[in-house]
Motif scaffolding. Structure first.
Motif, short mmCIF file in Angstrom:
data_model
loop_
_atom_site.label_atom_id
_atom_site.label_comp_id
_atom_site.label_asym_id
_atom_site.label_seq_id
_atom_site.Cartn_x
_atom_site.Cartn_y
_atom_site.Cartn_z
N VAL A 126 0.84 -1.21 0.00
CA VAL A 126 0.00 0.00 0.00
C VAL A 126 0.88 1.26 0.00
CG1 VAL A 126 -1.94 -1.18 1.08
CG2 VAL A 126 -0.33 0.06 2.53
N ARG A 127 2.02 1.21 0.65
CA ARG A 127 2.92 2.37 0.62
C ARG A 127 3.48 2.59 -0.78
NH1 ARG A 127 6.74 3.79 5.69
NH2 ARG A 127 5.10 4.16 7.23
N TYR A 129 2.26 1.56 -3.59
CA TYR A 129 1.17 1.91 -4.51
C TYR A 129 0.88 3.41 -4.45
CZ TYR A 129 -3.54 2.54 -6.28
OH TYR A 129 -4.63 3.02 -6.97
N HIS A 130 0.70 3.94 -3.25
CA HIS A 130 0.39 5.37 -3.13
C HIS A 130 1.56 6.23 -3.61
CE1 HIS A 130 -3.47 4.92 -1.27
NE2 HIS A 130 -3.00 4.22 -0.25
N ARG A 131 2.78 5.81 -3.33
CA ARG A 131 3.95 6.55 -3.81
C ARG A 131 3.97 6.57 -5.33
NH1 ARG A 131 8.83 8.31 -1.81
NH2 ARG A 131 8.18 7.66 0.28
N ASN A 133 1.52 6.54 -7.22
CA ASN A 133 0.43 7.42 -7.65
C ASN A 133 0.70 8.88 -7.33
OD1 ASN A 133 -1.58 6.06 -9.07
ND2 ASN A 133 -2.50 5.22 -7.21
N GLN A 135 1.48 10.08 -4.32
CA GLN A 135 0.99 10.43 -2.99
C GLN A 135 1.86 9.77 -1.91
OE1 GLN A 135 -3.18 9.04 -3.70
NE2 GLN A 135 -3.74 11.16 -3.25
N ARG A 138 0.86 9.31 1.89
CA ARG A 138 -0.10 8.31 2.38
C ARG A 138 0.66 7.13 2.99
NH1 ARG A 138 -5.60 8.49 1.14
NH2 ARG A 138 -6.23 9.96 -0.50
N THR A 139 0.97 7.24 4.26
CA THR A 139 1.71 6.18 4.95
C THR A 139 1.00 5.67 6.19
OG1 THR A 139 2.92 7.81 6.28
CG2 THR A 139 3.93 7.14 4.18
N GLU A 210 -5.64 12.63 3.20
CA GLU A 210 -4.56 12.52 2.21
C GLU A 210 -3.33 11.83 2.78
OE1 GLU A 210 -3.81 16.17 4.61
OE2 GLU A 210 -5.58 15.23 3.70
N ALA A 213 -3.06 5.57 4.28
CA ALA A 213 -2.77 4.60 3.22
C ALA A 213 -3.82 3.50 3.17
CB ALA A 213 -1.40 3.98 3.43
N GLY A 245 -10.00 7.64 -1.00
CA GLY A 245 -8.83 7.12 -1.71
C GLY A 245 -7.95 6.23 -0.86
#
Length: 454
Positions: A126-127, A129-131, A133, A135, A138-139, A210, A213, A245
């Motif tokens: 998940v970390r 993935y957001h990075r 994207n 973002q 999101r951690t 925001e 995560a 999100g």
């Protein structure tokens, strides 16, 4: 080697898991040497009912020749190959079978070796993935109080059990633990108005959506005793995640592969999460295996748009023998309609446990579903007297272990938030086994009452 010698060598050389020193040094330390169906046999030849299915995992029972044959055949054909830049048939077949069974577009399985590793891998995914994207902020993670998500440092950070977190702090920053659903069951009114749901939304507002995560939750929470969610709860988790999100991670290390009557617990509650973690029942305990099942759009983000793939791996992840065992396990469950057995006999098990509650003053509550239950204990239900701390310790450390030996039924005493007995028989348990299990529990409850005054 006789039992005394087994025990002596264990004490001197074997490092125990989640075991107190006094228990490990006890003259009654069990040494199991053989399994058959729903039963285990110790080094003295005594037969015990495995009422916990190992550790919620031996779903098909012990010593099945078909699963042993699948492992033996694979070991002779290809004992080892990686999934690093290559693939092999057992891992391909296992992943394909899992994709057919998983809800929605959860089509890709990343194999590891245990439930803790599965949760750790989900955290890393998940970390990343957001990075990918754009973002990276999101951690943060939201999980639930008293929930158990594993013992590796990341998974332990998500875990909400103070007793097992405390010796290893400080843990991962940015994890918020919100109330679980204890005391809520069935139709409790609009799910969006329930306190545990409103608290999640409050935490998101406090932290900033925001920065979040993922939300991690079990379909039926193990810690605090088989907490079945109220109607609509999982739909609210899905709504909240979609709105902000956030990724929804369903931790199904226990709840997948039939334990609560469906292949996946999230599907039972009508929701498609973004990731599912699994382990235990995927191989019926015959080989170490865990994994993360990931929705197709999330994989596409890393492989196609970001062009990186998931920057993570393990030497034994997707091991040929372990995944061959998973294939044999899934096929056997399908061919033998094991889920139907849980659906058919689960209500009988529940009815038997409810009858024991009525007949024993020491039972405060029975919670669970399928073949997964917790019996919460107290001193006296009529007067409302709870167990004192001293009585709880005595029940968990003295009364129940001796009662397991006396009745010949192995269960688990649990102190996570209450004094409980966890019940989780093999999914193949028939009427005879269920009756044996209930008879053993009846004896255990009598032993508790004899040891604890009104």
């Amino acid at each position: 080697m006789d039992t005394a010698e087994f025990r002596d060598k264990a004490r001197r050389h074997l490092g125990p898991h989640f075991t107190r020193g006094a228990q490990w040094r006890s003259g009654e330390l069990p040494v199991f040497v053989r399994g058959e169906g729903c039963h285990l046999f110790d080094s003295d030849g005594r037969r015990f009912l495995d009422g916990l299915a190992g550790l919620f995992c031996v779903n098909l029972g012990h010593s099945r020749s078909d699963i042993v044959a699948a492992a033996t055949k694979q070991m002779g054909l290809l004992p080892y190959s990686t999934n690093w830049g290559s693939a092999h048939p057992p891992s391909i077949e296992a992943a394909s079978l899992i994709a057919e069974l998983a809800p929605g577009d959860l089509n890709t399985t990343f194999f590891v070796n245990s439930g803790s590793e599965a949760v750790e891998s989900a955290l890393k995914f998940v970390r990343q993935y957001h990075r990918s994207n754009g973002q990276p902020q999101r951690t943060k993670i939201i999980s639930r109080q008293m929930a158990y998500h594993g013992t590796t440092m990341g998974a332990l950070s998500v875990t909400g059990l103070p007793k097992i977190r405390e010796p290893f702090g400080p843990l991962l920053d940015g994890v918020r633990h919100v109330p679980n659903t204890l005391g809520l069951l069935g139709d409790c009114g609009p799910a969006g108005e329930l306190a545990p749901v409103r608290t999640i939304e409050q935490v998101i507002e406090e932290e900033g959506a925001e920065t979040i995560a993922a939300i991690f939750a079990e379909p039926v929470q193990n810690g605090r005793g088989a907490l079945v969610p109220p109607d609509g709860y999982w739909q609210e988790l899905r709504r909240i995640c979609d709105e902000h999100g956030i990724l929804l991670v369903s931790d199904e290390v226990i709840c997948s592969f039939g334990r609560i009557g469906d292949w996946f617990g999230s599907a039972r509650f009508g929701v498609v999460p973004d990731l599912i973690t699994f382990a235990k029942g995927s191989t019926s305990g015959y080989a170490p295996l865990g994994g993360v099942i990931i929705r197709e759009p999330l994989i596409e983000q890393l492989f196609d748009r970001a062009g990186t793939g998931f920057t993570h791996g393990a030497t034994w992840g997707g091991h040929p023998v372990a995944t061959a065992v998973a294939v044999a396990t899934i096929r056997a469950m399908q061919e033998e309609s094991v889920l139907s057995n849980v659906e058919t006999r689960g209500p009988d098990l529940r009815a038997g446990l409810d009858a024991l509650q009525s007949g024993h003053r020491c039972v405060k509550d029975v919670r669970g579903t399928g073949y997964f239950y917790a019996i919460e204990l107290m001193a006296d239900r009529a007067s409302g007297r709870e167990l004192t701390d001293e009585e709880s310790i005595k029940v968990l450390r003295e009364v129940l272990p001796e009662s397991f030996r006396r009745t010949g039924v192995i269960l688990r005493g649990d102190d996570r938030g209450a004094t409980m007995i966890m019940v989780s028989p093999p999914l193949i348990a028939d009427d005879e086994v269920i009756n044996e299990l209930l008879s053993g529990i009846d004896g255990m409850l009598s032993d508790v009452e004899a040891a604890v005054g009104h």
